[in-house]
Scaffold this active site. Structure first.
Site, PDB file in Angstrom:
ATOM      1  N   ARG A   1       0.813  -1.221   0.000  1.00  0.00           N
ATOM      2  CA  ARG A   1       0.000   0.000   0.000  1.00  0.00           C
ATOM      3  C   ARG A   1       0.845   1.269   0.000  1.00  0.00           C
ATOM      4  O   ARG A   1       0.471   2.266  -0.631  1.00  0.00           O
ATOM      5  CB  ARG A   1      -0.976  -0.028   1.173  1.00  0.00           C
ATOM      6  CG  ARG A   1      -2.040  -1.107   0.994  1.00  0.00           C
ATOM      7  CD  ARG A   1      -3.242  -0.920   1.860  1.00  0.00           C
ATOM      8  NE  ARG A   1      -4.331  -1.806   1.446  1.00  0.00           N
ATOM      9  CZ  ARG A   1      -5.481  -1.924   2.089  1.00  0.00           C
ATOM     10  NH1 ARG A   1      -5.703  -1.197   3.185  1.00  0.00           N
ATOM     11  NH2 ARG A   1      -6.415  -2.746   1.644  1.00  0.00           N
TER      12      ARG A   1
ATOM     13  N   THR B   1      10.979 -13.290  11.739  1.00  0.00           N
ATOM     14  CA  THR B   1      11.248 -14.603  12.325  1.00  0.00           C
ATOM     15  C   THR B   1      10.884 -14.561  13.799  1.00  0.00           C
ATOM     16  O   THR B   1      11.135 -13.558  14.472  1.00  0.00           O
ATOM     17  CB  THR B   1      12.722 -15.016  12.180  1.00  0.00           C
ATOM     18  OG1 THR B   1      12.984 -16.166  12.996  1.00  0.00           O
ATOM     19  CG2 THR B   1      13.664 -13.898  12.596  1.00  0.00           C
TER      20      THR B   1
ATOM     21  N   ASP C   1      12.336 -16.170  16.035  1.00  0.00           N
ATOM     22  CA  ASP C   1      13.532 -16.432  16.837  1.00  0.00           C
ATOM     23  C   ASP C   1      14.190 -15.171  17.390  1.00  0.00           C
ATOM     24  O   ASP C   1      15.000 -15.253  18.314  1.00  0.00           O
ATOM     25  CB  ASP C   1      14.565 -17.197  16.008  1.00  0.00           C
ATOM     26  CG  ASP C   1      14.080 -18.576  15.591  1.00  0.00           C
ATOM     27  OD1 ASP C   1      13.196 -19.120  16.286  1.00  0.00           O
ATOM     28  OD2 ASP C   1      14.572 -19.102  14.578  1.00  0.00           O
TER      29      ASP C   1
END
Length: 321
Positions: A26, A127, A129
């Site tokens: 957008r 991620t 992690d």
């Protein structure tokens, strides 16, 4: 001048990736750019799975977990000939730049495209992690943290009822941010982090001392890949004569509705990535540090920068036991 950009998600999925895609699409459209989605990561790029996106393509996805573009492992991308073909495919569509959302492996792919073919890429850290350098938080980490804490809370209920020791294995690979944070928030009695040597004997002795003092139950939070948690549970039970069970949270940590933090973070990073490309700044990765959006050379993020281990958090947790 950049006129067309593409976006892909790579590696393990993370809640909030859709918000980042939406932010890219957008904001780019608002600047008059054409945007293309690449389905199934680098694998999809190699197989020309590319489709033009509109603002309606990303409607109603900000609250959805995972990535609507899909993701896939693609070890063949290590082959220079494969990367060359990928760049040829991008250029055949008239695409001028690429936004890559993923972890350190995804960053490596973007780095190689930039270095070898002078193709502008910007990386966004996605991620659970939280192991990407150059940012305090990665997209998906906060949602995964909430999922892990909820699981620990549930385990505590049943562990207390049955006077049981529970071991909960939490994702993170070689980074224990998720384990340490979830353990503190969940009130875990013991934390086993990947950044420090795992002393199995000392852990068992600590549990023995706690039981002698009258402790009825305990929860041990451990980062994945350090040991076989089911085997560890059997050893603890045999040694301390106390029922012990292991729970592996696994991929449940990657799913679910992204929390507000990850939706906002993904949106901000998506917009910022487009701004970097409009400024001609390819070869960078986006981060957030001290609540401010920043960018670093993607090569530095991979090769030189290292995330700091939460040693102070781990020390604090021992004082809270």
């Amino acid at each position: 001048m950049i006129k067309k950009i593409a976006v892909l998600t790579s590696g393990g999925d993370a809640p909030g990736m859709n918000a980042a895609i939406r932010g890219v699409v957008r904001s780019a459209l608002s600047e008059g750019l054409e945007v293309y989605g690449i389905y199934e990561g680098y694998y999809g790029l190699y197989h020309n799975k590319i489709q033009q996106l509109t603002r309606y393509s990303v409607s109603d996805i900000i609250n959805r977990g995972g990535t609507f573009l899909g993701s896939a492992r693609f070890p063949e991308f290590k082959d220079p000939a494969v990367r060359e073909k990928c760049v040829e495919i991008l250029r055949s569509h008239g695409i001028d730049a690429l936004v890559v959302i993923g972890g350190d492996g995804s960053y490596m792919g973007a780095k190689l495209l930039t270095e070898e073919h002078d193709f502008p890429c910007v990386g966004i850290p996605g991620t659970i992690d939280n192991d990407v350098a150059g940012t305090d938080y990665t997209i998906g980490y906060q949602t995964a943290l909430e999922t892990a804490v909820e699981a620990i809370d549930r385990l505590r209920d049943t562990s207390s009822s049955h006077k049981r020791i529970s071991i909960v294995e939490i994702m993170g690979r070689h980074c224990s941010d998720l384990t340490i944070s979830a353990a503190i928030a969940g009130g875990c009695e013991y934390i086993v982090a990947s950044e420090i040597e795992f002393n199995r004997e000392e852990l068992i002795k600590q549990i023995e001392r706690a039981i002698i003092k009258g402790k009825r139950h305990a929860i041990i939070a451990i980062t994945e890949l350090l040991c076989d948690v089911n085997e560890l549970a059997r050893e603890i039970e045999a040694r301390v004569k106390h029922e012990t069970r292991a729970t592996i949270l696994g991929h449940i940590q990657r799913g679910g509705t992204p929390c507000a933090f990850d939706r906002i973070l993904g949106s901000r990073m998506g917009v910022y990535a487009v701004d970097l490309l409009l400024q001609g700044k390819g070869g960078y990765c986006v981060g957030i540090q001290n609540e401010q959006l920043v960018h670093h050379d993607i090569i530095d993020a991979i090769n030189n920068m290292r995330r700091e281990f939460k040693a102070d958090w781990l020390a604090m947790s021992k004082r809270l036991d």
